[in-house]
Design a protein around this motif. Structure first.
Motif, mmCIF file in Angstrom:
data_model
loop_
_atom_site.group_PDB
_atom_site.id
_atom_site.type_symbol
_atom_site.label_atom_id
_atom_site.label_comp_id
_atom_site.label_asym_id
_atom_site.label_seq_id
_atom_site.Cartn_x
_atom_site.Cartn_y
_atom_site.Cartn_z
ATOM 1 N N LEU A 1 58.909 35.781 -7.592
ATOM 2 C CA LEU A 1 58.695 35.563 -9.024
ATOM 3 C C LEU A 1 58.093 34.184 -9.278
ATOM 4 C CD1 LEU A 1 59.321 37.108 -11.691
ATOM 5 C CD2 LEU A 1 61.435 35.787 -11.817
ATOM 6 N N LEU A 2 58.644 33.171 -8.622
ATOM 7 C CA LEU A 2 58.131 31.812 -8.796
ATOM 8 C C LEU A 2 56.710 31.674 -8.247
ATOM 9 C CD1 LEU A 2 61.318 29.737 -7.881
ATOM 10 C CD2 LEU A 2 60.406 30.215 -10.156
ATOM 11 N N ALA A 3 56.476 32.278 -7.075
ATOM 12 C CA ALA A 3 55.141 32.179 -6.474
ATOM 13 C C ALA A 3 54.103 32.906 -7.302
ATOM 14 C CB ALA A 3 55.176 32.746 -5.052
ATOM 15 N N GLY A 4 54.471 34.045 -7.873
ATOM 16 C CA GLY A 4 53.513 34.816 -8.653
ATOM 17 C C GLY A 4 53.214 34.233 -10.011
ATOM 18 N N PHE A 5 54.177 33.508 -10.583
ATOM 19 C CA PHE A 5 53.990 32.984 -11.937
ATOM 20 C C PHE A 5 53.419 31.577 -11.947
ATOM 21 C CE2 PHE A 5 55.381 31.137 -15.986
ATOM 22 C CZ PHE A 5 54.950 32.123 -16.863
ATOM 23 N N PHE A 6 53.900 30.732 -11.023
ATOM 24 C CA PHE A 6 53.435 29.340 -10.992
ATOM 25 C C PHE A 6 52.397 29.167 -9.889
ATOM 26 C CE2 PHE A 6 57.822 29.085 -12.612
ATOM 27 C CZ PHE A 6 57.584 28.456 -13.832
ATOM 28 N N LYS A 7 51.167 28.947 -10.278
ATOM 29 C CA LYS A 7 50.093 28.814 -9.295
ATOM 30 C C LYS A 7 50.297 27.605 -8.387
ATOM 31 C CE LYS A 7 46.632 31.088 -12.196
ATOM 32 N NZ LYS A 7 45.311 30.993 -12.885
ATOM 33 N N SER A 8 50.946 26.584 -8.900
ATOM 34 C CA SER A 8 51.160 25.388 -8.087
ATOM 35 C C SER A 8 52.135 25.649 -6.942
ATOM 36 C CB SER A 8 51.698 24.254 -8.974
ATOM 37 O OG SER A 8 52.916 24.645 -9.603
ATOM 38 N N LEU A 9 53.069 26.590 -7.117
ATOM 39 C CA LEU A 9 54.027 26.919 -6.067
ATOM 40 C C LEU A 9 53.538 28.018 -5.138
ATOM 41 C CD1 LEU A 9 57.393 26.960 -8.090
ATOM 42 C CD2 LEU A 9 56.585 25.193 -6.516
ATOM 43 N N ASP A 10 52.550 28.759 -5.587
ATOM 44 C CA ASP A 10 52.106 29.937 -4.844
ATOM 45 C C ASP A 10 51.673 29.591 -3.427
ATOM 46 O OD1 ASP A 10 51.485 32.572 -4.330
ATOM 47 O OD2 ASP A 10 49.499 32.459 -5.230
ATOM 48 N N ALA A 11 50.813 28.590 -3.294
ATOM 49 C CA ALA A 11 50.280 28.253 -1.975
ATOM 50 C C ALA A 11 51.391 27.811 -1.023
ATOM 51 C CB ALA A 11 49.217 27.160 -2.103
ATOM 52 N N VAL A 12 52.306 26.970 -1.516
ATOM 53 C CA VAL A 12 53.377 26.455 -0.660
ATOM 54 C C VAL A 12 54.313 27.571 -0.209
ATOM 55 C CG1 VAL A 12 55.353 24.898 -0.555
ATOM 56 C CG2 VAL A 12 53.270 24.196 -1.758
ATOM 57 N N LEU A 13 54.796 28.360 -1.181
ATOM 58 C CA LEU A 13 55.758 29.418 -0.855
ATOM 59 C C LEU A 13 55.128 30.508 0.012
ATOM 60 C CD1 LEU A 13 57.643 29.791 -4.270
ATOM 61 C CD2 LEU A 13 58.454 28.707 -2.168
ATOM 62 N N MET A 14 53.889 30.859 -0.264
ATOM 63 C CA MET A 14 53.257 31.931 0.512
ATOM 64 C C MET A 14 52.896 31.486 1.928
ATOM 65 S SD MET A 14 53.428 34.744 -1.007
ATOM 66 C CE MET A 14 55.026 34.187 -1.613
ATOM 67 N N ARG A 15 52.621 30.194 2.129
ATOM 68 C CA ARG A 15 52.402 29.728 3.495
ATOM 69 C C ARG A 15 53.701 29.794 4.285
ATOM 70 N NH1 ARG A 15 48.560 30.110 1.071
ATOM 71 N NH2 ARG A 15 49.019 32.182 1.887
ATOM 72 N N LEU A 16 54.813 29.486 3.617
ATOM 73 C CA LEU A 16 56.124 29.616 4.262
ATOM 74 C C LEU A 16 56.403 31.071 4.608
ATOM 75 C CD1 LEU A 16 58.847 28.408 5.128
ATOM 76 C CD2 LEU A 16 59.618 28.698 2.760
ATOM 77 N N VAL A 17 56.097 31.964 3.674
ATOM 78 C CA VAL A 17 56.284 33.401 3.913
ATOM 79 C C VAL A 17 55.399 33.877 5.058
ATOM 80 C CG1 VAL A 17 55.825 35.678 2.913
ATOM 81 C CG2 VAL A 17 57.095 33.965 1.601
ATOM 82 N N ASP A 18 54.142 33.450 5.074
ATOM 83 C CA ASP A 18 53.229 33.840 6.149
ATOM 84 C C ASP A 18 53.734 33.371 7.505
ATOM 85 O OD1 ASP A 18 51.559 35.052 4.348
ATOM 86 O OD2 ASP A 18 50.191 33.345 4.175
ATOM 87 N N ALA A 19 54.268 32.155 7.546
ATOM 88 C CA ALA A 19 54.778 31.618 8.807
ATOM 89 C C ALA A 19 55.949 32.445 9.319
ATOM 90 C CB ALA A 19 55.202 30.158 8.625
ATOM 91 N N MET A 20 56.845 32.859 8.417
ATOM 92 C CA MET A 20 57.997 33.661 8.830
ATOM 93 C C MET A 20 57.598 35.077 9.215
ATOM 94 S SD MET A 20 60.875 32.381 6.097
ATOM 95 C CE MET A 20 62.187 33.298 6.912
ATOM 96 N N MET A 21 56.613 35.627 8.519
ATOM 97 C CA MET A 21 56.173 36.999 8.815
ATOM 98 C C MET A 21 55.270 37.077 10.035
ATOM 99 S SD MET A 21 55.575 38.613 4.999
ATOM 100 C CE MET A 21 55.162 40.228 5.656
#
Length: 200
Positions: A18-38
């Motif tokens: 929810l935070l990554a999808g709504f706040f563009k400033s958090l999207d890159a950080v959170l999704m890179r973390l998600v990509d690293a785990m996946m």
């Protein structure tokens, strides 16, 4: 294990998505973390985390929560990216609704439908991975009951003719995982209007 993992992964994954999808400033950080785990296969990440945390049931749930939270986050983020561009969200912005109210009252209920339908499937995956970890000796072991450990112990008696010692825990595990997957399909049909035939 399945229920605990699914609920915790749904909670943290929904919040992250929810935070990554709504706040563009958090999207890159959170999704890179998600990509690293996946980037790591489920079983390898599970083995590493359980080896670090320990093989107790609570630690297995925590480890599997870390494994599956990124997958829930991806689903919720994708829904949030679509919903935040809809006209009613723009209208809510225009009338001055606060960001928390916009997020949790107007976006969240629609964004979590896909993740909710996948809860039983996450439970099935958690049970399967937990059994696999126990079978290879890094997960929950006796005297705590665990189907993977039962299958491993039963396999030692197959050569002497006691084949049922491994067969019945395996059948129980298969039936549970199949049941959770069928339940997930049913929830998807129930929650998705397109799959119910509405609007065709």
């Amino acid at each position: 294990i399945g229920a605990g993992t699914a609920v915790l992964a749904a909670f943290f994954g929904t919040l992250m998505g929810l935070l990554a999808g709504f706040f563009k400033s958090l999207d890159a950080v959170l999704m890179r973390l998600v990509d690293a785990m996946m980037a790591f296969p489920d079983i390898l990440l599970g083995i590493a985390l359980v080896s670090i945390l320990g093989a107790s049931p609570v630690n297995v749930v925590l480890a599997l929560t870390l494994v599956y939270t990124p997958r829930v986050a991806r689903v919720v983020r994708a829904s949030t990216l679509v919903i935040r561009e809809l006209p009613y969200i723009e209208a809510a912005h225009a009338v001055g609704l606060s960001t928390p109210r916009l997020l949790f009252k107007h976006i969240l209920p629609n964004a979590i439908l896909g993740a909710t339908a996948q809860l039983p499937m996450r439970m099935a995956w958690a049970v399967r991975i937990s059994a696999t970890l126990a079978f290879i000796g890094v997960g929950i072991q006796a005297p705590t009951p665990e189907w993977g450990a039962m299958i491993r112990q039963g396999a030692e008696y197959v050569i002497t003719g006691e084949w049922w010692a491994a067969l019945f825990p395996g059948l129980a595990l298969m039936a549970l995982v199949l049941g959770f997957n069928l339940l997930s399909d049913g929830l998807t049909d129930l929650l998705d209007p397109k799959r119910r035939g509405v609007g065709k």
